[in-house]
Design a protein around this motif. Structure first.
Motif, PDB file in Angstrom:
ATOM      1  N   GLY A  54      72.865  25.726  53.848  1.00 39.14           N
ATOM      2  CA  GLY A  54      72.256  24.676  54.647  1.00 39.14           C
ATOM      3  C   GLY A  54      73.245  24.033  55.601  1.00 39.14           C
ATOM      4  O   GLY A  54      74.436  24.336  55.602  1.00 39.14           O
ATOM      5  N   ILE A  98      69.053  29.373  52.471  1.00 41.26           N
ATOM      6  CA  ILE A  98      68.813  28.038  51.922  1.00 41.26           C
ATOM      7  C   ILE A  98      68.679  27.047  53.077  1.00 41.26           C
ATOM      8  O   ILE A  98      69.621  26.861  53.851  1.00 41.26           O
ATOM      9  CB  ILE A  98      69.953  27.618  50.981  1.00 41.26           C
ATOM     10  CG1 ILE A  98      70.015  28.536  49.753  1.00 41.26           C
ATOM     11  CG2 ILE A  98      69.795  26.161  50.555  1.00 41.26           C
ATOM     12  CD1 ILE A  98      71.202  28.262  48.847  1.00 41.26           C
ATOM     13  N   CYS A  99      67.513  26.437  53.206  1.00 41.56           N
ATOM     14  CA  CYS A  99      67.214  25.431  54.225  1.00 41.56           C
ATOM     15  C   CYS A  99      67.494  26.001  55.612  1.00 41.56           C
ATOM     16  O   CYS A  99      66.722  26.832  56.102  1.00 41.56           O
ATOM     17  CB  CYS A  99      67.998  24.145  53.947  1.00 41.56           C
ATOM     18  SG  CYS A  99      67.379  22.711  54.867  1.00 41.56           S
ATOM     19  N   ARG A 100      68.568  25.596  56.258  1.00 41.64           N
ATOM     20  CA  ARG A 100      68.959  26.177  57.543  1.00 41.64           C
ATOM     21  C   ARG A 100      69.008  27.701  57.448  1.00 41.64           C
ATOM     22  O   ARG A 100      68.616  28.408  58.376  1.00 41.64           O
ATOM     23  CB  ARG A 100      70.318  25.625  57.935  1.00 41.64           C
ATOM     24  CG  ARG A 100      71.017  26.380  59.056  1.00 41.64           C
ATOM     25  CD  ARG A 100      72.498  25.994  59.126  1.00 41.64           C
ATOM     26  NE  ARG A 100      73.214  26.952  59.965  1.00 41.64           N
ATOM     27  CZ  ARG A 100      73.401  26.812  61.274  1.00 41.64           C
ATOM     28  NH1 ARG A 100      72.918  25.746  61.892  1.00 41.64           N
ATOM     29  NH2 ARG A 100      74.058  27.727  61.964  1.00 41.64           N
ATOM     30  N   SER A 102      67.220  29.715  55.632  1.00 41.50           N
ATOM     31  CA  SER A 102      65.873  30.260  55.686  1.00 41.50           C
ATOM     32  C   SER A 102      65.397  30.348  57.130  1.00 41.50           C
ATOM     33  O   SER A 102      64.789  31.332  57.558  1.00 41.50           O
ATOM     34  CB  SER A 102      64.918  29.392  54.861  1.00 41.50           C
ATOM     35  OG  SER A 102      63.601  29.872  54.909  1.00 41.50           O
ATOM     36  N   HIS A 159      65.560  18.651  55.508  1.00 41.92           N
ATOM     37  CA  HIS A 159      65.443  19.325  56.795  1.00 41.92           C
ATOM     38  C   HIS A 159      64.605  18.538  57.790  1.00 41.92           C
ATOM     39  O   HIS A 159      63.770  17.714  57.422  1.00 41.92           O
ATOM     40  CB  HIS A 159      64.810  20.704  56.591  1.00 41.92           C
ATOM     41  CG  HIS A 159      63.407  20.646  56.044  1.00 41.92           C
ATOM     42  ND1 HIS A 159      62.291  20.739  56.857  1.00 41.92           N
ATOM     43  CD2 HIS A 159      62.942  20.485  54.780  1.00 41.92           C
ATOM     44  CE1 HIS A 159      61.206  20.650  56.106  1.00 41.92           C
ATOM     45  NE2 HIS A 159      61.567  20.488  54.843  1.00 41.92           N
ATOM     46  N   GLN A 196      63.146  26.461  51.915  1.00 41.97           N
ATOM     47  CA  GLN A 196      63.460  25.339  52.779  1.00 41.97           C
ATOM     48  C   GLN A 196      64.203  24.229  52.036  1.00 41.97           C
ATOM     49  O   GLN A 196      64.831  23.370  52.650  1.00 41.97           O
ATOM     50  CB  GLN A 196      62.173  24.789  53.397  1.00 41.97           C
ATOM     51  CG  GLN A 196      62.383  23.792  54.502  1.00 41.97           C
ATOM     52  CD  GLN A 196      63.146  24.365  55.685  1.00 41.97           C
ATOM     53  OE1 GLN A 196      62.640  25.147  56.464  1.00 41.97           O
ATOM     54  NE2 GLN A 196      64.413  23.991  55.806  1.00 41.97           N
ATOM     55  N   TRP A 197      64.158  24.278  50.724  1.00 36.61           N
ATOM     56  CA  TRP A 197      64.844  23.255  49.935  1.00 36.61           C
ATOM     57  C   TRP A 197      66.237  23.734  49.526  1.00 36.61           C
ATOM     58  O   TRP A 197      66.704  24.793  49.934  1.00 36.61           O
ATOM     59  CB  TRP A 197      64.008  22.875  48.724  1.00 36.61           C
ATOM     60  CG  TRP A 197      63.733  23.977  47.740  1.00 36.61           C
ATOM     61  CD1 TRP A 197      64.460  24.296  46.627  1.00 36.61           C
ATOM     62  CD2 TRP A 197      62.624  24.897  47.752  1.00 36.61           C
ATOM     63  NE1 TRP A 197      63.889  25.351  45.957  1.00 36.61           N
ATOM     64  CE2 TRP A 197      62.763  25.739  46.627  1.00 36.61           C
ATOM     65  CE3 TRP A 197      61.530  25.087  48.603  1.00 36.61           C
ATOM     66  CZ2 TRP A 197      61.849  26.755  46.331  1.00 36.61           C
ATOM     67  CZ3 TRP A 197      60.624  26.110  48.319  1.00 36.61           C
ATOM     68  CH2 TRP A 197      60.789  26.924  47.189  1.00 36.61           C
ATOM     69  N   HIS A 198      66.922  22.934  48.692  1.00 38.10           N
ATOM     70  CA  HIS A 198      68.289  23.223  48.250  1.00 38.10           C
ATOM     71  C   HIS A 198      68.303  23.454  46.740  1.00 38.10           C
ATOM     72  O   HIS A 198      68.573  22.539  45.959  1.00 38.10           O
ATOM     73  CB  HIS A 198      69.219  22.070  48.611  1.00 38.10           C
ATOM     74  CG  HIS A 198      69.525  21.979  50.069  1.00 38.10           C
ATOM     75  ND1 HIS A 198      70.684  22.491  50.623  1.00 38.10           N
ATOM     76  CD2 HIS A 198      68.811  21.469  51.109  1.00 38.10           C
ATOM     77  CE1 HIS A 198      70.677  22.284  51.926  1.00 38.10           C
ATOM     78  NE2 HIS A 198      69.551  21.662  52.246  1.00 38.10           N
TER      79      HIS A 198
END
Length: 255
Positions: A54, A98-100, A102, A159, A196-198
């Motif tokens: 992320g 992960i987040c970014r 993805s 995000h 989108q989460w961690h």
């Protein structure tokens, strides 16, 4: 145990505190990690899998758009990770975003992003916390659904951007209550999953650790020249849990 080596991309600014959490999750899943950022020349040929971590928003230049909202950008990291994701896919190497990360997976495969995700999905609840306060639903029939189970999941959220148009050979794997995409995955090899989460912050939850276990399982299958998605599917079909995939002694408390 012969642990697959997983490269983890991080920000030069915050990677020192994020990488240990990701490395812990990879270790519990049976792998080992190396940290990469823009200061460290990467070599994809020496690793078995890739985690794109992320961080800052991704520049819209990468998907043919212009900036429409204020954002903190890191063009050097954008270029590095785009190159790494493309290189990993070309090498048939498994990827976890992960987040970014993805979002970068989606862009590398030709997709686009909503720059102001909560401005577009007005009924999605915005949380900026590492605590599991956001409710997501895993889509039936997807690999993520097999990996993490069919019950709705409480996750964290940090995000401001989100996946818009899907990239090639990707499908939606998770949605929040307002319809915002929270998970994506490749349909076929190489194994590639974006959330989108961690999950690294939620290492106490076995459903989150199972995400890392799936990546390590895919990396091990690649080493053995076996189908990665089939290997992950077989683990799930056999009812494998993080206890089965991770080394002995790893804890597996449920959410």
């Amino acid at each position: 145990m012969d642990r697959p080596l997983i490269a983890v991309t991080t920000s030069r600014r915050s990677g020192w505190r994020i990488f240990p959490l990701v490395a812990l999750n990879v270790w519990l899943a049976g792998g080992r990690s190396v940290r990469w950022d823009t200061a460290r020349p990467p070599d994809l040929d020496r690793v078995d899998g890739l985690i794109v971590g992320g961080g800052d928003d991704i520049s819209p230049d990468l998907y043919g758009m212009s900036v429409v909202t204020s954002a903190r950008l890191d063009p050097d990291r954008d270029a590095l990770e785009h190159r790494l994701v493309t290189g990993a896919l070309n090498r048939n190497m498994p990827i976890l975003g992960i987040c970014r990360g993805s979002q970068m997976l989606n862009i590398a495969l030709g997709g686009t992003l909503h720059q102001d995700a909560y401005g577009f999905f007005t009924t999605s609840r915005e949380f900026r916390t590492i605590l599991p306060r956001k409710r997501v639903t895993l889509c039936p029939g997807t690999r993520l659904h097999e990996i993490a189970g069919n019950a709705p999941m409480m996750v964290n959220a940090l995000h401001s951007q989100a996946v818009a148009d899907l990239g090639e050979n990707l499908r939606v794997a998770a949605l929040d209550e307002g319809g915002m995409i929270q998970g994506i995955e490749r349909i076929s090899d190489p194994f590639a999953l974006g959330v989108q989460w961690h999950p690294e912050h939620l290492f106490y939850a076995s459903r989150q650790r199972a995400i890392f276990a799936a990546l390590v399982s895919a990396a091990r299958a690649r080493r053995q020249d076996r189908s990665q998605t089939a290997a992950v599917d077989a683990d799930m079909d056999l009812g494998a849990t993080p206890e089965d995939i991770a080394p002995a002694g790893a804890t597996t408390d449920r959410e």
